[in-house]
Enzyme design. Structure first.
Site, PDB file in Angstrom:
ATOM      1  N   HIS A 124       0.870  -1.182   0.000  1.00  0.00           N
ATOM      2  CA  HIS A 124       0.000   0.000   0.000  1.00  0.00           C
ATOM      3  C   HIS A 124       0.904   1.229   0.000  1.00  0.00           C
ATOM      4  O   HIS A 124       1.700   1.419   0.926  1.00  0.00           O
ATOM      5  CB  HIS A 124      -0.928   0.027   1.206  1.00  0.00           C
ATOM      6  CG  HIS A 124      -1.874   1.191   1.196  1.00  0.00           C
ATOM      7  ND1 HIS A 124      -3.144   1.121   0.652  1.00  0.00           N
ATOM      8  CD2 HIS A 124      -1.721   2.475   1.626  1.00  0.00           C
ATOM      9  CE1 HIS A 124      -3.721   2.303   0.764  1.00  0.00           C
ATOM     10  NE2 HIS A 124      -2.880   3.147   1.353  1.00  0.00           N
ATOM     11  N   CYS A 125       0.789   2.033  -1.039  1.00  0.00           N
ATOM     12  CA  CYS A 125       1.663   3.199  -1.182  1.00  0.00           C
ATOM     13  C   CYS A 125       0.986   4.436  -0.592  1.00  0.00           C
ATOM     14  O   CYS A 125      -0.049   4.873  -1.114  1.00  0.00           O
ATOM     15  CB  CYS A 125       1.987   3.427  -2.658  1.00  0.00           C
ATOM     16  SG  CYS A 125       3.069   4.852  -2.949  1.00  0.00           S
ATOM     17  N   PRO A 126       1.529   5.012   0.465  1.00  0.00           N
ATOM     18  CA  PRO A 126       0.895   6.186   1.075  1.00  0.00           C
ATOM     19  C   PRO A 126       0.944   7.425   0.186  1.00  0.00           C
ATOM     20  O   PRO A 126       0.118   8.320   0.333  1.00  0.00           O
ATOM     21  CB  PRO A 126       1.710   6.406   2.362  1.00  0.00           C
ATOM     22  CG  PRO A 126       3.027   5.746   2.103  1.00  0.00           C
ATOM     23  CD  PRO A 126       2.748   4.594   1.197  1.00  0.00           C
ATOM     24  N   GLU A 129      -1.877   6.927  -2.113  1.00  0.00           N
ATOM     25  CA  GLU A 129      -3.072   6.606  -1.320  1.00  0.00           C
ATOM     26  C   GLU A 129      -3.885   5.498  -1.999  1.00  0.00           C
ATOM     27  O   GLU A 129      -5.109   5.600  -2.136  1.00  0.00           O
ATOM     28  CB  GLU A 129      -3.950   7.849  -1.116  1.00  0.00           C
ATOM     29  CG  GLU A 129      -3.746   8.542   0.220  1.00  0.00           C
ATOM     30  CD  GLU A 129      -4.027   7.659   1.411  1.00  0.00           C
ATOM     31  OE1 GLU A 129      -5.130   7.103   1.501  1.00  0.00           O
ATOM     32  OE2 GLU A 129      -3.128   7.497   2.249  1.00  0.00           O
TER      33      GLU A 129
END
Length: 261
Positions: A124-126, A129
């Protein structure tokens, strides 16, 4: 789209625009070319920045490969969907997710932030998002590549406007350009390291999640092979970048584990 995602995307767009504008406002090669009427390189640079922003939004907003429930599949089933969604052999039992209760295909993982199971979950890439999964992973690599070119070019442009002098007057006039250059350097290092690590994992046909949690993933712990999905660098890259359909990883897993040593 959640409020957090909206702020992150707005921040990315604002930062990209501010850095680009700063390179035009200071005495850089970009500004000199513009003053001389040589507009080709400035135009290409602006289009490249715009392309990176559009790719960012595409990767950020697209479906990364959310696993649909049986009811959703039946309700929206069409000939096109049945061709795209791979069929798992009936003799292979799929585990149910303990959170959303959907049948998980192999290599899928439930993301607590997205509240969905994602096919071939990578991470999950912040910054976008969104999850990086089977559907948006190739485009994520394209985005990183374009972003890296923009950052390297932007860093070169920013450096061209920096003529260092030991005076407060110079610092007051160039503080924004200097800060822009330092930001670009930091982002360049981060994107470069991320792209290199991603390409390495892709060439091995493994994911960030599998690489980091190999000892906790049951199908990897029980496999006779170190990496049951590795089919060689060329085939791994071809399957990742050129395959138009989702993959039934169960077929590859059991075929590779049953191969004679």
């Amino acid at each position: 789209m959640g409020a957090g995602g909206l702020w992150v995307r707005a921040a990315h767009t604002a930062l990209s625009g501010a850095l680009t504008l700063g390179l035009f406002l200071h005495r850089t090669d970009l500004q000199k070319q513009e003053e001389r009427g040589e507009l080709l390189q400035p135009l290409i640079f602006v289009l490249l920045v715009l392309c990176s922003v559009l790719l960012y939004f595409k990767v950020s907003l697209m479906d990364p490969g959310f696993v649909k429930s049986e009811e959703e599949v039946k309700a929206g089933k069409s000939e096109e969907q049945s061709m795209v969604i791979p069929q798992v052999p009936s003799n292979i039992k799929m585990r149910r997710c303990g959170y959303c209760m959907v049948k998980q295909p192999m290599r899928a993982k439930h993301c607590q932030l997205c509240q969905h199971c994602v096919r071939r979950y990578d991470h999950h890439c912040p910054w976008i998002e969104n999850c990086v999964g089977e559907k948006n992973h190739p485009l994520f690599i394209v985005y990183l590549s374009v972003q890296l070119v923009v950052l390297l070019w932007g860093g070169h442009i920013a450096w061209s406007g920096l003529y260092f002098e030991q005076s407060w007057d110079w610092l007051q006039h160039n503080i924004l350009l200097l800060m822009s250059f330092l930001l670009i350097v930091i982002f360049t290092v981060v994107v470069l390291l991320l792209l290199i690590s991603q390409l390495y994992l892709i060439s091995c046909n493994t994911t960030t999640w599998e690489f980091m949690s190999h000892h906790r993933i049951s199908y990897l712990r029980h496999s006779e092979l170190e990496n049951p999905f590795d089919q060689g660098v060329i085939l791994n890259l071809w399957r990742f970048f050129c395959s138009c359909h989702l993959t039934a990883w169960e077929n590859i897993y059991f075929h590779r584990n049953n191969e004679p040593v």
